[in-house]
Scaffold this motif. Structure first.
Motif, PDB file in Angstrom:
ATOM      1  N   SER A   1       0.848  -1.190   0.000  1.00 42.44           N
ATOM      2  CA  SER A   1       0.000   0.000   0.000  1.00 42.44           C
ATOM      3  C   SER A   1       0.883   1.239   0.000  1.00 42.44           C
ATOM      4  CB  SER A   1      -0.895  -0.040   1.244  1.00 42.44           C
ATOM      5  OG  SER A   1      -1.342   1.257   1.564  1.00 42.44           O
TER       6      SER A   1
ATOM      7  N   LYS B   1       0.321   4.452  -0.144  1.00 44.58           N
ATOM      8  CA  LYS B   1       0.032   5.640   0.661  1.00 44.58           C
ATOM      9  C   LYS B   1       0.468   5.471   2.124  1.00 44.58           C
ATOM     10  CE  LYS B   1      -4.727   5.048   2.391  1.00 44.58           C
ATOM     11  NZ  LYS B   1      -5.089   3.702   1.916  1.00 44.58           N
ATOM     12  N   THR B   2       0.685   4.230   2.558  1.00 49.06           N
ATOM     13  CA  THR B   2       1.094   3.995   3.946  1.00 49.06           C
ATOM     14  C   THR B   2       2.536   4.468   4.159  1.00 49.06           C
ATOM     15  OG1 THR B   2      -0.353   2.082   3.928  1.00 49.06           O
ATOM     16  CG2 THR B   2       1.138   2.271   5.794  1.00 49.06           C
TER      17      THR B   2
ATOM     18  N   GLU C   1       0.210  -1.454  -4.584  1.00 50.11           N
ATOM     19  CA  GLU C   1      -1.199  -1.054  -4.507  1.00 50.11           C
ATOM     20  C   GLU C   1      -1.214   0.459  -4.423  1.00 50.11           C
ATOM     21  OE1 GLU C   1      -4.676   0.506  -2.824  1.00 50.11           O
ATOM     22  OE2 GLU C   1      -2.967   0.284  -1.500  1.00 50.11           O
TER      23      GLU C   1
ATOM     24  N   ASN D   1      -6.308   1.305  -7.099  1.00 53.49           N
ATOM     25  CA  ASN D   1      -7.514   1.535  -6.312  1.00 53.49           C
ATOM     26  C   ASN D   1      -7.840   3.018  -6.288  1.00 53.49           C
ATOM     27  OD1 ASN D   1      -8.467  -0.976  -5.120  1.00 53.49           O
ATOM     28  ND2 ASN D   1      -6.513  -1.054  -4.027  1.00 53.49           N
TER      29      ASN D   1
ATOM     30  N   ARG E   1     -14.673  -2.938  -6.283  1.00 51.33           N
ATOM     31  CA  ARG E   1     -14.529  -2.780  -4.838  1.00 51.33           C
ATOM     32  C   ARG E   1     -15.920  -2.939  -4.227  1.00 51.33           C
ATOM     33  NH1 ARG E   1     -11.167   1.547  -1.277  1.00 51.33           N
ATOM     34  NH2 ARG E   1     -12.150   1.101   0.714  1.00 51.33           N
TER      35      ARG E   1
ATOM     36  N   HIS F   1     -11.968  -3.232   1.188  1.00 48.34           N
ATOM     37  CA  HIS F   1     -11.026  -2.659   2.169  1.00 48.34           C
ATOM     38  C   HIS F   1     -11.950  -2.106   3.236  1.00 48.34           C
ATOM     39  CE1 HIS F   1      -7.703  -0.501   3.971  1.00 48.34           C
ATOM     40  NE2 HIS F   1      -8.263   0.660   3.740  1.00 48.34           N
TER      41      HIS F   1
ATOM     42  N   THR G   1      -9.627   0.828   8.552  1.00 43.03           N
ATOM     43  CA  THR G   1      -8.227   0.816   8.945  1.00 43.03           C
ATOM     44  C   THR G   1      -8.123   0.679  10.462  1.00 43.03           C
ATOM     45  OG1 THR G   1      -6.074   1.850   8.581  1.00 43.03           O
ATOM     46  CG2 THR G   1      -7.886   3.338   9.138  1.00 43.03           C
TER      47      THR G   1
ATOM     48  N   GLY H   1      -6.500  -3.762   3.147  1.00 44.12           N
ATOM     49  CA  GLY H   1      -5.601  -3.638   4.300  1.00 44.12           C
ATOM     50  C   GLY H   1      -6.414  -3.417   5.552  1.00 44.12           C
ATOM     51  N   GLY H   2      -5.833  -2.689   6.492  1.00 44.22           N
ATOM     52  CA  GLY H   2      -6.588  -2.315   7.684  1.00 44.22           C
ATOM     53  C   GLY H   2      -6.237  -3.090   8.938  1.00 44.22           C
TER      54      GLY H   2
ATOM     55  N   GLU I   1      -3.498  -6.205   0.989  1.00 42.09           N
ATOM     56  CA  GLU I   1      -2.901  -4.878   0.797  1.00 42.09           C
ATOM     57  C   GLU I   1      -2.530  -4.256   2.133  1.00 42.09           C
ATOM     58  OE1 GLU I   1      -5.882  -3.927  -2.993  1.00 42.09           O
ATOM     59  OE2 GLU I   1      -6.140  -2.892  -1.075  1.00 42.09           O
ATOM     60  N   THR I   2      -2.152  -5.092   3.074  1.00 39.70           N
ATOM     61  CA  THR I   2      -1.815  -4.621   4.414  1.00 39.70           C
ATOM     62  C   THR I   2      -0.725  -3.559   4.374  1.00 39.70           C
ATOM     63  OG1 THR I   2      -2.241  -6.844   5.101  1.00 39.70           O
ATOM     64  CG2 THR I   2      -1.145  -5.460   6.684  1.00 39.70           C
ATOM     65  N   GLY I   3      -0.962  -2.436   5.007  1.00 41.11           N
ATOM     66  CA  GLY I   3       0.038  -1.374   5.049  1.00 41.11           C
ATOM     67  C   GLY I   3       0.592  -1.214   6.455  1.00 41.11           C
ATOM     68  N   ARG I   4      -0.203  -0.531   7.255  1.00 45.45           N
ATOM     69  CA  ARG I   4       0.149  -0.186   8.628  1.00 45.45           C
ATOM     70  C   ARG I   4       0.808  -1.309   9.428  1.00 45.45           C
ATOM     71  NH1 ARG I   4      -2.596   3.804  11.371  1.00 45.45           N
ATOM     72  NH2 ARG I   4      -4.345   3.860   9.943  1.00 45.45           N
TER      73      ARG I   4
ATOM     74  N   TYR J   1       2.124   5.966   7.684  1.00 46.77           N
ATOM     75  CA  TYR J   1       1.375   7.215   7.454  1.00 46.77           C
ATOM     76  C   TYR J   1       2.073   8.496   7.866  1.00 46.77           C
ATOM     77  CZ  TYR J   1      -2.314   4.155   5.993  1.00 46.77           C
ATOM     78  OH  TYR J   1      -3.002   3.189   5.311  1.00 46.77           O
TER      79      TYR J   1
END
Ligand SMILES: *Cc1c(COP(=O)(O)O)cnc(C)c1O
Length: 452
Positions: free
Chosen positions: A81, A83-84, A102, A125, A171, A215, A218, A255-256, A304-307, A401
């Protein structure tokens, strides 16, 4: 018997780690190094504040997550991801580990291409893709995740115009028992909108529906929400096969997953409350394996796990600027990093640890950043050993982030370094200079001269 040498007694306060009513724990050990690299030396060399990323931690966390899912499900693919954390060096570590990209904007899309991702390993996305963005994604054979009907019609028009068959997923948003529901993105499951989109795609031959995506939010503290979501997507995939004899190639769970940070106002530490990769993997894989989808046509599972993959790998080192007494007698600690570079201070009770040895005595204070703004609060209340001007601190778990949502506000953004797996430090983003910010500005001719 020989007389024993006298040893000075070392008395330590016993604490079983109970949270106080502020949810914060006193730190008992300083953090003097990261991956064997001395924090104070890093600050001397690269300045304060300083973002520090551990490549080793990224790889270890990624491998743990991947293994956990692969132990339970035959086909698993992660997509990083952007943006993370879209610093190129960070993305490259994930891509080296086998992660796709992603992205949720053209800017991120181009970053992924420049990071060497082939088009067919980029998932696009987001609710805002222009015709031009879609065109490029179609030509590069990327996976376009459709957010709304207007986008669906644009892609159909483009497909006809370009004489290409775009690879798309829809989605889906749904009720997973966690509220508020994230229903502003995608097509709703319960009210039949998702089926309407599926029917529109499969009734003609313009687009190739290869996946189903969701998704659900988060920092989701409920693994069961993923079980519900995966069951609903599996149900769609099964009935798509039944109705159209069309096989869905992947189910993308987005993600989330929560990191181990502690949310503001939480009574217990995130270490105790956040589900583990095991919990999430179990919830998702059991839903897919127990669905009606026959084993030989199980889709690939995309995550799409980010955090949860990057938070632990990032730390922010900084310095105490001053200790002050507030008018009501409370103590406050002013540090050289503010909410402009530590955006997640608005959400988390960040773990802040001194970078030098300390006594067992501790005191409670507020921790403020350096901005001339009342909102610049790093921690409303924190219990730490007594600190003085010039002491160093480390904020842990800040990899997600912050290095994307940070603001150039009042001060310039500091350096980011990565410590590689051999303990060698590399600058991966330099500190901003006045010229970087001014470089985009221009002054109209009539304002160039001022009277002195
Ligand atoms: C933000 C986002 C992610 C990553 O979310 P995390 O909470 O960081 O895991 C994944 N997929 C989509 C579509 C997103 O918007």
């Amino acid at each position: 018997m020989a007389k024993l040498h006298f040893e000075r007694p070392n008395i330590k306060k016993l604490n079983v780690g109970i949270s106080n009513k502020f949810g914060s724990k006193t730190e008992f050990e300083p953090i003097t190094e990261i991956d064997g690299v001395d924090i104070k030396e890093l600050i001397v060399k690269y300045g304060s504040p300083l973002f520090i990323i551990s490549e080793k931690t990224i790889r270890e966390t990624y491998r743990e997550a991947k293994q956990t899912f692969e132990n339970r499900f035959p086909k698993v693919q992660f997509a990083w991801s952007y943006k993370t954390n879209y610093l190129d060096a960070v993305c490259k570590v994930f891509h080296q580990e086998g992660s796709w990209a992603e992205v949720v904007s053209r800017f991120e899309y181009e970053k992924a291409l420049e990071n060497g991702m082939p088009g067919n390993k980029i998932i696009f996305n987001g609710p805002d893709k222009t015709e031009d963005d879609l065109k490029i994604a179609i030509e590069n054979k990327s996976f376009i995740h459709i957010d709304h009907f207007d986008e669906l019609y644009s892609i159909m028009n483009l497909a006809e115009h370009l004489k290409k068959k775009p690879k798309v997923a829809i989605r889906v948003n749904m009720d997973t028992g966690v509220y508020p529901m994230w229903d502003r993105f995608g097509f709703n499951y319960e009210n039949g909108e998702a089926w309407e989109a599926i029917n529109k795609i499969l009734m003609n031959d313009k687009l190739e529906l290869i996946g189903l995506h969701t998704h659900i939010g988060t920092f989701m503290l409920s693994a069961n929400a993923y079980h519900i979501a995966a069951s609903k997507l599996a149900d769609l995939a099964f009935h798509i096969k039944k109705k159209y004899n069309h096989t869905i190639q992947y189910i993308d769970m987005g993600g989330g997953f929560a990191s181990k940070n502690t949310l503001k106002g939480a009574y217990l530490s995130g270490l105790d409350t956040s589900p583990t990769f095991n919990d999430y993997a179990e919830a998702i894989s059991s839903a897919l394996l127990n669905s009606e989808i026959p084993p030989d046509s199980l889709p690939m599972l995309i995550l799409e796990t980010g955090r949860a993959l990057i938070d632990d790998a990032g730390s922010l080192a900084g310095t105490v600027i001053a200790i002050k007494k507030l008018s009501d007698g409370r103590r406050s600690t002013i540090v050289d990093f503010g909410v402009n570079i530590l955006f997640t201070s608005f959400w988390y009770e960040h773990k802040v640890t001194p970078a030098q040895g300390f006594t067992q005595y501790s005191e409670t204070s507020s921790m403020y950043g350096p901005l001339c703004m009342n909102i610049d609060v790093i921690r409303e209340t924190i219990t730490l050993p007594p600190l003085k001007k010039g002491d160093n601190l480390v904020v842990s778990r800040i990899g997600a982030y912050n290095m994307t949502q940070w603001m150039q506000f009042i001060t310039l953004r500091p350096k980011v370094v990565m410590i590689d797996s051999n303990g060698i430090t590399h600058i991966i983003r330099n500190n901003e200079l006045l010229k970087d910010v001014k470089g985009l500005e221009s002054v109209p001719e009539h304002l160039k001269k001022i009277n002195k």
